[in-house]
Motif scaffolding. Sequence first.
Motif, short mmCIF file in Angstrom:
data_model
loop_
_atom_site.label_atom_id
_atom_site.label_comp_id
_atom_site.label_asym_id
_atom_site.label_seq_id
_atom_site.Cartn_x
_atom_site.Cartn_y
_atom_site.Cartn_z
N CYS A 20 7.05 1.17 2.57
CA CYS A 20 6.01 2.16 2.85
C CYS A 20 6.28 2.76 4.23
N GLU A 22 4.34 4.08 6.15
CA GLU A 22 3.22 3.86 7.09
C GLU A 22 3.18 2.42 7.62
N CYS A 23 3.17 1.44 6.68
CA CYS A 23 2.95 0.06 7.12
C CYS A 23 4.16 -0.85 6.88
N CYS A 32 2.50 1.40 -2.32
CA CYS A 32 2.31 0.40 -1.28
C CYS A 32 1.26 -0.61 -1.76
N CYS A 37 -3.29 -0.77 4.08
CA CYS A 37 -2.36 0.26 4.54
C CYS A 37 -3.16 1.48 5.03
ZN ZN Z 1 1.57 1.01 3.32
#
Ligand code: ZN
Length: 189
Positions: A20, A22-23, A32, A37
């Motif tokens: 992912c 983002e995270c 994800c 998240c």
């Molecule tokens: Zn994520």
Amino acid sequence: MFPVFKIFEKLFKVPSGSKCSECQSLLKDSECPNMDCPLKVAYWIARWCSQAGLNIPAIDLPLAKRMARLHLVIHPGELYELSEGDWQRLDDVTGAVKKEAKRQLEESKNAEHTALLYGFRIDGVDADLAKRLVETFGRISRLRETKAEQLQAIKGVDECVAVAIRKWFRDSFNRKMLKILDRNGFRFD
Ligand SMILES: [Zn+2]
């Protein structure tokens, strides 16, 4: 679901085996799996605030992302319990936008059950199905008690969706959110 969200969700999907963006969680089926998240939280907040949801246009996706990345919210219920200090941390948002967001949040407590149900983000429940479910069962409190077999009598509800609805209302995280909403003046019956 609004086309704009479809586009966002498409952008969010990347080839499996990747992480992912983002995270950094390892993606599962191109999604994800991390419930916390910030990007997932932001999409949920944006859906809650959309026109088909609780109609809070002052909180758009960019603002939802900032809120989620600052860990001010992990679900929409927390929007209603943001402290002055929390709002102050959103230092790039103008006072006028904050004031309007707070006014719209207050007003959203009178939202129709259809809007709430759409905002809950239950797998397979789009705005049309949310409408049919509320038309059939009247209130969210009644829907919450409805058995999977009865749910499947509704057009657009297959076994998967019926199970998703039952699971959503039994989930402890979601129940906590419902409690917060209740404490802030939302009524489900
Ligand atoms: Zn994520």
